[in-house]
Enzyme design. Structure first.
Site, PDB file in Angstrom:
ATOM      1  N   ASP A  60       0.805  -1.229   0.000  1.00  0.00           N
ATOM      2  CA  ASP A  60       0.000   0.000   0.000  1.00  0.00           C
ATOM      3  C   ASP A  60       0.836   1.277   0.000  1.00  0.00           C
ATOM      4  O   ASP A  60       0.293   2.367   0.206  1.00  0.00           O
ATOM      5  CB  ASP A  60      -0.897   0.013   1.250  1.00  0.00           C
ATOM      6  CG  ASP A  60      -2.174  -0.808   1.054  1.00  0.00           C
ATOM      7  OD1 ASP A  60      -2.870  -0.580   0.044  1.00  0.00           O
ATOM      8  OD2 ASP A  60      -2.471  -1.649   1.913  1.00  0.00           O
ATOM      9  N   ASP A  66      -1.428   8.666   3.918  1.00  0.00           N
ATOM     10  CA  ASP A  66      -1.788   8.137   5.240  1.00  0.00           C
ATOM     11  C   ASP A  66      -0.662   8.224   6.253  1.00  0.00           C
ATOM     12  O   ASP A  66      -0.884   8.040   7.451  1.00  0.00           O
ATOM     13  CB  ASP A  66      -2.274   6.684   5.085  1.00  0.00           C
ATOM     14  CG  ASP A  66      -3.575   6.640   4.314  1.00  0.00           C
ATOM     15  OD1 ASP A  66      -4.443   7.482   4.584  1.00  0.00           O
ATOM     16  OD2 ASP A  66      -3.705   5.782   3.410  1.00  0.00           O
ATOM     17  N   ARG A  85       0.832  -1.357   7.453  1.00  0.00           N
ATOM     18  CA  ARG A  85       1.260  -0.126   6.784  1.00  0.00           C
ATOM     19  C   ARG A  85       2.282   0.681   7.597  1.00  0.00           C
ATOM     20  O   ARG A  85       2.758   1.708   7.133  1.00  0.00           O
ATOM     21  CB  ARG A  85       0.031   0.723   6.449  1.00  0.00           C
ATOM     22  CG  ARG A  85      -0.959  -0.029   5.537  1.00  0.00           C
ATOM     23  CD  ARG A  85      -1.823   0.894   4.746  1.00  0.00           C
ATOM     24  NE  ARG A  85      -1.013   1.861   4.035  1.00  0.00           N
ATOM     25  CZ  ARG A  85      -1.476   2.991   3.527  1.00  0.00           C
ATOM     26  NH1 ARG A  85      -2.756   3.273   3.634  1.00  0.00           N
ATOM     27  NH2 ARG A  85      -0.684   3.838   2.911  1.00  0.00           N
ATOM     28  N   HIS A 160     -12.193   6.351   4.942  1.00  0.00           N
ATOM     29  CA  HIS A 160     -11.583   7.527   5.572  1.00  0.00           C
ATOM     30  C   HIS A 160     -12.508   8.735   5.499  1.00  0.00           C
ATOM     31  O   HIS A 160     -13.385   8.801   4.634  1.00  0.00           O
ATOM     32  CB  HIS A 160     -10.292   7.903   4.829  1.00  0.00           C
ATOM     33  CG  HIS A 160      -9.138   6.983   5.065  1.00  0.00           C
ATOM     34  ND1 HIS A 160      -8.368   6.472   4.044  1.00  0.00           N
ATOM     35  CD2 HIS A 160      -8.594   6.509   6.220  1.00  0.00           C
ATOM     36  CE1 HIS A 160      -7.400   5.715   4.553  1.00  0.00           C
ATOM     37  NE2 HIS A 160      -7.518   5.720   5.870  1.00  0.00           N
ATOM     38  N   CYS A 246      -4.893  10.447  -1.801  1.00  0.00           N
ATOM     39  CA  CYS A 246      -4.033   9.560  -1.016  1.00  0.00           C
ATOM     40  C   CYS A 246      -2.679   9.296  -1.650  1.00  0.00           C
ATOM     41  O   CYS A 246      -1.795   8.783  -0.984  1.00  0.00           O
ATOM     42  CB  CYS A 246      -4.748   8.259  -0.710  1.00  0.00           C
ATOM     43  SG  CYS A 246      -5.246   7.369  -2.155  1.00  0.00           S
TER      44      CYS A 246
HETATM   45  C1  CIR Z   1      -5.608   0.867   2.724  1.00  0.00           C
HETATM   46  O1  CIR Z   1      -6.609   0.197   2.960  1.00  0.00           O
HETATM   47  O2  CIR Z   1      -4.908   1.336   3.615  1.00  0.00           O
HETATM   48  C2  CIR Z   1      -5.209   1.058   1.279  1.00  0.00           C
HETATM   49  N1  CIR Z   1      -5.542  -0.093   0.523  1.00  0.00           N
HETATM   50  C3  CIR Z   1      -5.893   2.276   0.695  1.00  0.00           C
HETATM   51  C4  CIR Z   1      -5.499   3.546   1.379  1.00  0.00           C
HETATM   52  C5  CIR Z   1      -6.094   4.734   0.746  1.00  0.00           C
HETATM   53  N2  CIR Z   1      -5.705   5.914   1.451  1.00  0.00           N
HETATM   54  C6  CIR Z   1      -6.349   7.060   1.420  1.00  0.00           C
HETATM   55  O3  CIR Z   1      -7.372   7.177   0.768  1.00  0.00           O
HETATM   56  N3  CIR Z   1      -5.875   8.054   2.142  1.00  0.00           N
END
Ligand code: CIR
Length: 257
Positions: A60, A66, A85, A160, A246
């Site tokens: 990710d 994030d 993560r 989110h 993101c």
């Molecule tokens: C997750 O679930 O953490 C990742 N597959 C996607 C994160 C997306 N982040 C965001 O929209 N800020």
């Protein structure tokens, strides 16, 4: 000068975390091509793109948002809600260190940058499956000394806060009302087209918006509002529950562009 930190798409993107979506096949080659065009859109909006390398064990890592909240005075390094993560963080720390004083969130706090909407001196934080109350308190402690008002909002049905609300202009919130029943007061509310529940996530850079090409009806609402939009296809990243905010961390630095 505006910098956009991005990160290469991992060869293992298909092993990403998923919360609200079913796992479907992801074409990494196509995801990389879409990511290239997303980076070009960042350049078109005036950013200098700094792309970080990644490794196969960080599926990710393309979703750099994030990992940190960057405001003019400080960068807050998060403690992401998904344990898988947390190993993404060190590279982000190295990238931000030259530009900001760093503050680190610590256990038991969890917080994903996708849950944080900075709108001027107002900072809205989503209480979500990734962000807990300790995360919100620690973020407030880091930002309040610099004059930021931190308000918690509860999101349901999406990953989110910024899946449910972003701020396309100084006086507008773009909202999916199904995922955020009480948007903050004081600004015009532009709802997404009901056929496009994921369309509330748009990336504002100055007077420009990067928007996902897959939500034309909502994009049309933004155009009607007078927004200058650049639509990019991020379909493969959307399969990994990603969106346009993101994939970058954007901030200003001293020096001319
Ligand atoms: C997750 O679930 O953490 C990742 N597959 C996607 C994160 C997306 N982040 C965001 O929209 N800020």
């Amino acid at each position: 000068m505006r910098i956009a930190v991005t990160r290469e798409v991992s060869a293992r993107l298909a092993r990403c975390e998923l919360t609200h979506l079913e796992r479907v096949a992801i074409d990494v080659g196509r995801a990389r091509a879409q990511h290239d065009r997303y980076e070009q859109a960042l350049r078109d909006a005036g950013c200098r793109v700094q792309r970080l390398p990644t490794t196969d064990d960080l599926p990710d890592s393309v979703f750099v948002e994030d990992q940190a909240i960057v405001v003019d005075e400080v960068a807050v390094i998060t403690r992401p809600g998904a344990e898988s993560r947390r190993a993404e963080g060190p590279a982000i720390v190295e990238a931000l260190k030259p530009h900001r004083r760093l503050v680190f969130l610590t256990a038991p706090a969890t917080l994903d940058g996708g849950d944080v909407l900075v709108a001027g001196k107002d900072v809205f934080v989503g209480r979500s499956s990734r962000t807990n109350d300790a995360g919100i308190v620690q973020l407030r402690d880091a930002l309040a000394p610099h004059g930021y008002r931190v308000t918690a909002l509860t999101v349901t049905g999406c990953l989110h806060l910024k899946s449910a609300i972003t701020a396309p202009t100084d006086d507008t919130f773009l909202v999916n009302p199904a995922w955020l029943t009480e948007p903050p007061p004081g600004r015009r509310i532009l709802p997404v087209d009901p056929r496009e529940p994921h369309a509330a996530n748009v990336l504002r850079i100055g007077d420009q918006l990067i928007v996902p090409a897959s939500f034309p009806a909502t994009v049309e609402r933004l155009v009607q509002l007078g927004c200058k939009v650049n639509a990019v296809d991020v379909g493969e990243l959307q399969k990994a529950e990603g969106a346009v905010t993101c994939c970058s961390l954007i901030f200003s630095t001293g020096g001319s562009s």
